[in-house]
Scaffold this motif. Structure first.
Motif, PDB file in Angstrom:
ATOM      1  N   TRP A 110       1.106  -0.362  -0.037  1.00 49.19           N
ATOM      2  CA  TRP A 110      -0.287   0.388   0.412  1.00 49.19           C
ATOM      3  C   TRP A 110       0.475   0.979   0.616  1.00 49.19           C
ATOM      4  CZ3 TRP A 110      -0.656   4.368   2.862  1.00 49.19           C
ATOM      5  CH2 TRP A 110      -1.762   4.888   3.231  1.00 49.19           C
ATOM      6  N   VAL A 111       0.432   1.876  -0.957  1.00 51.29           N
ATOM      7  CA  VAL A 111       1.471   3.536  -1.340  1.00 51.29           C
ATOM      8  C   VAL A 111       0.290   4.569  -0.934  1.00 51.29           C
ATOM      9  CG1 VAL A 111       2.565   5.178  -2.327  1.00 51.29           C
ATOM     10  CG2 VAL A 111       2.826   2.650  -2.347  1.00 51.29           C
ATOM     11  N   GLY A 112       0.161   5.944   0.064  1.00 49.21           N
ATOM     12  CA  GLY A 112      -0.610   6.870   0.373  1.00 49.21           C
ATOM     13  C   GLY A 112      -0.312   7.777   0.591  1.00 49.21           C
ATOM     14  N   LEU A 113      -0.948   8.726   0.151  1.00 51.94           N
ATOM     15  CA  LEU A 113      -0.406  10.418  -0.440  1.00 51.94           C
ATOM     16  C   LEU A 113      -1.659  11.854  -0.199  1.00 51.94           C
ATOM     17  CD1 LEU A 113      -1.822  11.829  -2.390  1.00 51.94           C
ATOM     18  CD2 LEU A 113      -0.619  10.223  -3.540  1.00 51.94           C
ATOM     19  N   GLU A 114      -1.158  12.483   0.533  1.00 53.65           N
ATOM     20  CA  GLU A 114      -2.363  13.576   0.735  1.00 53.65           C
ATOM     21  C   GLU A 114      -0.883  14.354  -0.016  1.00 53.65           C
ATOM     22  OE1 GLU A 114      -3.470  17.362   2.027  1.00 53.65           O
ATOM     23  OE2 GLU A 114      -1.111  16.793   2.083  1.00 53.65           O
ATOM     24  N   THR A 115      -3.153  15.531  -0.718  1.00 47.51           N
ATOM     25  CA  THR A 115      -2.770  16.320  -1.803  1.00 47.51           C
ATOM     26  C   THR A 115      -3.504  17.296  -1.547  1.00 47.51           C
ATOM     27  OG1 THR A 115      -1.978  16.930  -3.928  1.00 47.51           O
ATOM     28  CG2 THR A 115      -3.291  15.090  -4.137  1.00 47.51           C
ATOM     29  N   GLY A 116      -3.137  18.398  -1.873  1.00 46.50           N
ATOM     30  CA  GLY A 116      -4.118  19.562  -1.822  1.00 46.50           C
ATOM     31  C   GLY A 116      -5.252  19.563  -2.517  1.00 46.50           C
ATOM     32  N   ARG A 117      -6.975  19.798  -2.177  1.00 48.66           N
ATOM     33  CA  ARG A 117      -7.990  20.021  -2.691  1.00 48.66           C
ATOM     34  C   ARG A 117      -8.021  21.461  -3.860  1.00 48.66           C
ATOM     35  NH1 ARG A 117     -11.804  16.128  -2.170  1.00 48.66           N
ATOM     36  NH2 ARG A 117     -11.178  15.631  -0.170  1.00 48.66           N
ATOM     37  N   PRO A 118      -7.420  22.138  -3.656  1.00 51.97           N
ATOM     38  CA  PRO A 118      -8.254  22.969  -4.673  1.00 51.97           C
ATOM     39  C   PRO A 118      -7.433  23.165  -5.947  1.00 51.97           C
ATOM     40  CG  PRO A 118      -7.262  23.965  -3.101  1.00 51.97           C
ATOM     41  CD  PRO A 118      -6.711  22.815  -2.494  1.00 51.97           C
ATOM     42  N   VAL A 119      -7.919  23.672  -6.466  1.00 47.70           N
ATOM     43  CA  VAL A 119      -7.490  23.970  -8.125  1.00 47.70           C
ATOM     44  C   VAL A 119      -5.655  23.405  -8.439  1.00 47.70           C
ATOM     45  CG1 VAL A 119      -7.969  26.226  -8.844  1.00 47.70           C
ATOM     46  CG2 VAL A 119      -8.328  24.308 -10.553  1.00 47.70           C
ATOM     47  N   GLN A 120      -5.011  24.766  -7.912  1.00 47.20           N
ATOM     48  CA  GLN A 120      -3.672  24.171  -8.434  1.00 47.20           C
ATOM     49  C   GLN A 120      -3.252  22.617  -8.023  1.00 47.20           C
ATOM     50  OE1 GLN A 120      -5.335  26.157  -6.715  1.00 47.20           O
ATOM     51  NE2 GLN A 120      -4.630  28.214  -6.468  1.00 47.20           N
ATOM     52  N   THR A 125      -3.377  15.233  -8.661  1.00 45.48           N
ATOM     53  CA  THR A 125      -4.487  14.706  -8.164  1.00 45.48           C
ATOM     54  C   THR A 125      -5.094  14.126  -9.836  1.00 45.48           C
ATOM     55  OG1 THR A 125      -5.584  16.590  -7.052  1.00 45.48           O
ATOM     56  CG2 THR A 125      -6.580  14.325  -7.727  1.00 45.48           C
ATOM     57  N   ARG A 126      -4.589  14.282 -10.540  1.00 45.27           N
ATOM     58  CA  ARG A 126      -4.598  13.872 -12.235  1.00 45.27           C
ATOM     59  C   ARG A 126      -3.762  12.599 -11.844  1.00 45.27           C
ATOM     60  NH1 ARG A 126      -6.780  18.150 -13.921  1.00 45.27           N
ATOM     61  NH2 ARG A 126      -5.219  19.236 -14.821  1.00 45.27           N
ATOM     62  N   LEU A 127      -2.485  13.377 -11.932  1.00 47.72           N
ATOM     63  CA  LEU A 127      -1.210  11.895 -12.064  1.00 47.72           C
ATOM     64  C   LEU A 127      -1.532  10.425 -11.617  1.00 47.72           C
ATOM     65  CD1 LEU A 127       1.765  11.008 -13.385  1.00 47.72           C
ATOM     66  CD2 LEU A 127       2.987  12.875 -11.635  1.00 47.72           C
ATOM     67  N   TYR A 128      -1.538  11.442 -10.449  1.00 48.32           N
ATOM     68  CA  TYR A 128      -2.011   9.634  -9.084  1.00 48.32           C
ATOM     69  C   TYR A 128      -3.211   9.089  -9.734  1.00 48.32           C
ATOM     70  CZ  TYR A 128       1.082  13.087  -6.457  1.00 48.32           C
ATOM     71  OH  TYR A 128       2.103  13.725  -6.051  1.00 48.32           O
ATOM     72  N   ALA A 129      -4.077   9.778  -9.861  1.00 45.57           N
ATOM     73  CA  ALA A 129      -5.424   8.899 -10.387  1.00 45.57           C
ATOM     74  C   ALA A 129      -4.742   8.060 -12.144  1.00 45.57           C
ATOM     75  CB  ALA A 129      -6.485   9.855 -10.832  1.00 45.57           C
ATOM     76  N   SER A 130      -4.101   9.025 -12.349  1.00 44.95           N
ATOM     77  CA  SER A 130      -3.793   7.999 -13.975  1.00 44.95           C
ATOM     78  C   SER A 130      -3.026   6.330 -13.736  1.00 44.95           C
ATOM     79  CB  SER A 130      -3.343   8.762 -14.714  1.00 44.95           C
ATOM     80  OG  SER A 130      -1.567   9.104 -14.392  1.00 44.95           O
ATOM     81  N   TYR A 131      -2.515   6.412 -12.360  1.00 43.79           N
ATOM     82  CA  TYR A 131      -1.481   5.272 -11.956  1.00 43.79           C
ATOM     83  C   TYR A 131      -2.564   4.250 -10.756  1.00 43.79           C
ATOM     84  CZ  TYR A 131       2.051   6.475 -14.809  1.00 43.79           C
ATOM     85  OH  TYR A 131       3.254   6.809 -15.578  1.00 43.79           O
ATOM     86  N   GLY A 132      -3.932   4.500 -10.780  1.00 41.76           N
ATOM     87  CA  GLY A 132      -4.264   4.021 -10.324  1.00 41.76           C
ATOM     88  C   GLY A 132      -4.966   4.102  -7.984  1.00 41.76           C
ATOM     89  N   PHE A 133      -4.572   5.657  -8.282  1.00 49.15           N
ATOM     90  CA  PHE A 133      -4.635   6.310  -6.444  1.00 49.15           C
ATOM     91  C   PHE A 133      -5.853   6.645  -6.907  1.00 49.15           C
ATOM     92  CE2 PHE A 133       0.112   6.343  -6.402  1.00 49.15           C
ATOM     93  CZ  PHE A 133       0.551   6.327  -5.260  1.00 49.15           C
ATOM     94  N   ALA A 134      -7.091   6.123  -6.056  1.00 46.96           N
ATOM     95  CA  ALA A 134      -7.858   6.664  -5.357  1.00 46.96           C
ATOM     96  C   ALA A 134      -7.942   7.182  -4.097  1.00 46.96           C
ATOM     97  CB  ALA A 134      -8.537   5.491  -5.437  1.00 46.96           C
ATOM     98  N   GLU A 135      -8.922   8.183  -4.191  1.00 54.21           N
ATOM     99  CA  GLU A 135      -8.977   8.813  -3.102  1.00 54.21           C
ATOM    100  C   GLU A 135      -9.697   8.184  -1.908  1.00 54.21           C
ATOM    101  OE1 GLU A 135     -11.972  12.667  -1.190  1.00 54.21           O
ATOM    102  OE2 GLU A 135     -11.654  12.195  -3.612  1.00 54.21           O
ATOM    103  N   VAL A 149      -6.712  15.775   0.205  1.00 55.11           N
ATOM    104  CA  VAL A 149      -7.372  14.655  -0.251  1.00 55.11           C
ATOM    105  C   VAL A 149      -6.112  14.090  -0.090  1.00 55.11           C
ATOM    106  CG1 VAL A 149      -6.902  14.930  -1.929  1.00 55.11           C
ATOM    107  CG2 VAL A 149      -8.015  13.687  -1.207  1.00 55.11           C
ATOM    108  N   CYS A 150      -6.783  12.562   0.181  1.00 57.81           N
ATOM    109  CA  CYS A 150      -5.908  11.355   0.751  1.00 57.81           C
ATOM    110  C   CYS A 150      -6.330  10.635  -0.045  1.00 57.81           C
ATOM    111  CB  CYS A 150      -5.727  10.780   2.453  1.00 57.81           C
ATOM    112  SG  CYS A 150      -5.671  11.911   3.612  1.00 57.81           S
ATOM    113  N   MET A 151      -4.829  10.041  -1.070  1.00 58.19           N
ATOM    114  CA  MET A 151      -5.466   8.701  -1.999  1.00 58.19           C
ATOM    115  C   MET A 151      -3.942   7.912  -1.798  1.00 58.19           C
ATOM    116  SD  MET A 151      -5.443  11.771  -5.554  1.00 58.19           S
ATOM    117  CE  MET A 151      -5.855  10.519  -6.732  1.00 58.19           C
ATOM    118  N   GLU A 152      -4.949   6.840  -2.307  1.00 57.18           N
ATOM    119  CA  GLU A 152      -3.753   5.526  -2.067  1.00 57.18           C
ATOM    120  C   GLU A 152      -4.374   4.793  -3.281  1.00 57.18           C
ATOM    121  OE1 GLU A 152      -6.289   3.342   1.470  1.00 57.18           O
ATOM    122  OE2 GLU A 152      -7.948   2.564  -0.119  1.00 57.18           O
TER     123      GLU A 152
END
Length: 155
Positions: A110-120, A125-135, A149-152
């Motif tokens: 398992w790998v997690g991360l925390e990133t910002g939710r604002p538009v910047q 967020t799109r990069l992480y999602a493209s590799y399978g990370f989900a909120e 937002v946390c993703m895993e």
């Protein structure tokens, strides 16, 4: 044009690395309230539970990123940042792939991360999602809200 990045462990001693981390922290503080900035300062990135890496192209610092050891099966991505001139040129993607390869090498499931939710933060967020990370629900000391937002990713 495809850029080949040389990704290697880094001790954070180079001035280019410190400048990139300073920019990273400054941007995080400009985009989010200080209480929501979870970026680690350079001194913390040098501690034994964090492995810090840099990506280079033609002698220029292109990106940085870190993998923080949480336990025998879990790690957390930290300090992900592409240098301004390398944004949109695959430097962040190359760093993410290298960090995920390192997580797999360590046997993490398992790998997690925390990133910002604002538009910047939407490119990240799109990069992480493209590799399978989900909120996911907040982990560790994080709190998910309108700024965070946390993703895993299950490996």
């Amino acid at each position: 044009m495809r850029i080949d990045y040389d990704i290697r462990p880094d001790d954070l001693s180079g001035p280019e690395v410190r400048e990139l981390l300073d920019l990273h922290l400054a941007e995080m503080h400009s985009w989010s309230p200080s209480c929501k900035v979870n970026s680690l300062p350079p001194e913390r990135l040098q501690q034994a539970d964090v492995s810090f890496f840099t990506a280079w192209a033609d002698g220029q610092l292109a990106a940085c990123g870190a993998l923080k050891h949480l336990d025998d099966k879990r790690g957390e991505l930290k300090a992900m940042r592409a240098a301004s001139v390398f944004r949109g040129k695959g430097a962040g993607r190359a760093m993410l792939v290298a960090l995920l390869d390192e997580a797999r090498r360590r046997g993490y499931s398992w790998v997690g991360l925390e990133t910002g939710r604002p538009v910047q933060f939407s490119d990240a967020t799109r990069l992480y999602a493209s590799y399978g990370f989900a909120e996911c629900g907040a982990f560790g000391d994080y709190v998910s809200d309108k700024f965070s937002v946390c993703m895993e990713l299950n490996l």
